[in-house]
Design an enzyme around this catalytic site. Sequence first.
Site, mmCIF file in Angstrom:
data_model
loop_
_atom_site.group_PDB
_atom_site.id
_atom_site.type_symbol
_atom_site.label_atom_id
_atom_site.label_comp_id
_atom_site.label_asym_id
_atom_site.label_seq_id
_atom_site.Cartn_x
_atom_site.Cartn_y
_atom_site.Cartn_z
ATOM 1 N N ASP A 1 0.368 -0.912 -0.005
ATOM 2 C CA ASP A 1 -0.496 0.401 0.526
ATOM 3 C C ASP A 1 0.884 1.379 -0.242
ATOM 4 O OD1 ASP A 1 1.110 -0.652 1.994
ATOM 5 O OD2 ASP A 1 -0.549 -1.426 3.218
ATOM 6 N N ASP B 1 11.568 3.474 12.084
ATOM 7 C CA ASP B 1 12.528 3.157 13.027
ATOM 8 C C ASP B 1 14.283 2.742 11.989
ATOM 9 O OD1 ASP B 1 10.442 1.982 10.847
ATOM 10 O OD2 ASP B 1 10.548 0.206 12.498
ATOM 11 N N ASP C 1 1.011 5.049 1.391
ATOM 12 C CA ASP C 1 0.942 5.792 2.299
ATOM 13 C C ASP C 1 2.206 6.768 1.991
ATOM 14 O OD1 ASP C 1 0.179 3.967 3.788
ATOM 15 O OD2 ASP C 1 2.045 3.012 4.882
HETATM 16 P P1 ATP Z 1 5.330 -3.179 5.249
HETATM 17 O O1 ATP Z 1 4.328 -2.550 5.313
HETATM 18 O O2 ATP Z 1 6.011 -3.863 4.176
HETATM 19 O O3 ATP Z 1 4.770 -4.103 6.117
HETATM 20 P P2 ATP Z 1 6.547 -0.780 6.577
HETATM 21 O O4 ATP Z 1 8.274 -0.500 7.120
HETATM 22 O O5 ATP Z 1 5.340 -0.324 5.350
HETATM 23 O O6 ATP Z 1 6.580 -2.493 6.020
HETATM 24 P P3 ATP Z 1 4.178 -0.106 8.317
HETATM 25 O O7 ATP Z 1 3.861 -0.726 9.525
HETATM 26 O O8 ATP Z 1 3.175 -0.133 6.971
HETATM 27 O O9 ATP Z 1 5.807 -1.481 8.142
HETATM 28 O O10 ATP Z 1 4.884 1.229 9.012
HETATM 29 C C1 ATP Z 1 4.994 1.874 8.091
HETATM 30 C C2 ATP Z 1 6.185 3.633 8.040
HETATM 31 O O11 ATP Z 1 5.983 3.765 9.297
HETATM 32 C C3 ATP Z 1 7.184 2.474 8.354
HETATM 33 O O12 ATP Z 1 8.086 2.173 7.068
HETATM 34 C C4 ATP Z 1 8.460 3.383 9.411
HETATM 35 O O13 ATP Z 1 8.727 4.484 8.951
HETATM 36 C C5 ATP Z 1 7.222 3.596 9.951
HETATM 37 N N1 ATP Z 1 7.219 2.311 11.555
HETATM 38 C C6 ATP Z 1 6.327 1.897 10.652
HETATM 39 N N2 ATP Z 1 6.420 0.807 12.458
HETATM 40 C C7 ATP Z 1 7.274 1.398 13.293
HETATM 41 C C8 ATP Z 1 7.857 1.753 14.528
HETATM 42 N N3 ATP Z 1 7.627 0.602 14.825
HETATM 43 N N4 ATP Z 1 8.753 1.789 15.134
HETATM 44 C C9 ATP Z 1 8.860 3.443 14.538
HETATM 45 N N5 ATP Z 1 8.807 3.855 12.956
HETATM 46 C C10 ATP Z 1 7.715 2.559 12.310
HETATM 47 MG MG MG Z 2 3.338 -0.769 5.435
#
Ligand code: ATP
Ligand code: MG
Length: 451
Positions: free
Chosen positions: A72, A152, A74
């Site tokens: 997705d 993160d 964001d």
């Molecule tokens: P995916 O969507 O592939 O599972 P993602 O990295 O996009 O991985 P999301 O949970 O969608 O994970 O989070 C979006 C963004 O928010 C991450 O890329 C990161 O920048 C931030 N983020 C998410 N979780 C955390 C966390 N626990 N601590 C700090 N930043 C975070």
């Molecule tokens: Mg994501």
Amino acid sequence: MIRKFISRVLGRNRAGKHGQPAVIGVAQHGLQRDDISRGCQRTIETLQENGYQAYIVGGAVRDLLAGLTPKDFDVATNATPEQVRHCFRRSRIIGRRFQIVHVNIGAETIEVTTFRGHHGEQGGNKAQTDEQGRVLRDNVFGSQAEDAARRDFTVNALYYDPTSETIVDYHHGVADLRQKTLRMIGDPKTRYREDPVRMLRAVRLAAKLSLSIDPEARRPIREMGSLIENVPPSRLFDEMLKLLTSGHAVRCVTQLREEGLHHGLLPLLDVILDQALGERFVMLALETTDRRVREGRPISPGFLFATLLWHEVLAKWEPLKASGEPAIPSLFQAMDEVLDVQAEKLAITRRIAGDIKDIWALQPRFEQRSGKRPYGVLQQPRFKAGYDFLLLRVESGEIEREVGEWWTDFLHASDEARAAMLLPQAPGALKKRRRRRRPTADAGQNSSLPE
Ligand code: ATP
Ligand code: MG
């Protein structure tokens, strides 16, 4: 070596020199505007036309750079949720800890988040934490630089502007991705303490993107793993589900074991992976799941958790049976005990728990291959899942291959052929069934299986 030392002294990880990000042009990053969904492009254009900054951020930029299709998109912006809402007719503010806006464009829903501020000593705005240092609330708006710093990993802190086709990179994320390194922004220990789920994210993202976890981020995991016990069960469940359905579950679980994260933290992995038969069964289940995810076929969380917990059920069920308890009620007792233990750590939703029980409850019914019973089993709404589960048990060596083959043949046979396949009723089976009927019906009330 010296360069590495200097960059560490200058706090290279926390922010670029003087907080200035690198702005990377299309010639270097190679992302195509058309890789971005239409809805996301429209959302960004609209926000920019209204005078705000807007970027695609996080996992989508990372995945595109790595050549993967993002799940997705964001969007991050300096507009407040209220301001975002005023730019779009079809949008609404979603509450929770931190307000975000869902913008609907066509069939798409785009998540728009306002830049979040930085907590901690430097931010002046101390975040509320529990006694282990886990951040409980962090809902302050901030600048783009602050927003980047609270993400993160460096590869997750990239902001792509499709209008100028540039990537804003505060933490050398593009370079780290090229070097296949997953590097934490800031001090890894502090960041794990703030949010222990980051340890699981490190494992999952490294597996998904074939990155190696930077030694500084990897080292503390072993000693800090137990902090995951303080994470609310519903959050842990969400993260485990993400990990197991990432299409790289085998790699993730293998890495979790290498990091020592499967002990204590996840009761469901704790016991199973240390038993030969259990490990074989779980790994087979995860391989099947990974294959399905990669083929774009749906997977059921109920099935997945049913496989992960099955050997715990067996460990409780078998002694009960051996002590002379009737098979079916003792199976239900074992099922409930296993799910109760899990509930303390992982908030398995009620619906998923129902699915899990349905699949388990079908297993002894596959042993009955005479009379009308096999026809009843075929009619069960969860038959297919139960049958797939049976095949995994066969494949792992838990039960005779012949049982699985019989059901595969029975499933595909004509009516006459089915009738000819039925095994003879054991003498006295009817009497035995009558005697056992009452406890079966009682036990059945606990399951969502229709009688
Ligand atoms: P995916 O969507 O592939 O599972 P993602 O990295 O996009 O991985 P999301 O949970 O969608 O994970 O989070 C979006 C963004 O928010 C991450 O890329 C990161 O920048 C931030 N983020 C998410 N979780 C955390 C966390 N626990 N601590 C700090 N930043 C975070
Ligand atoms: Mg994501």
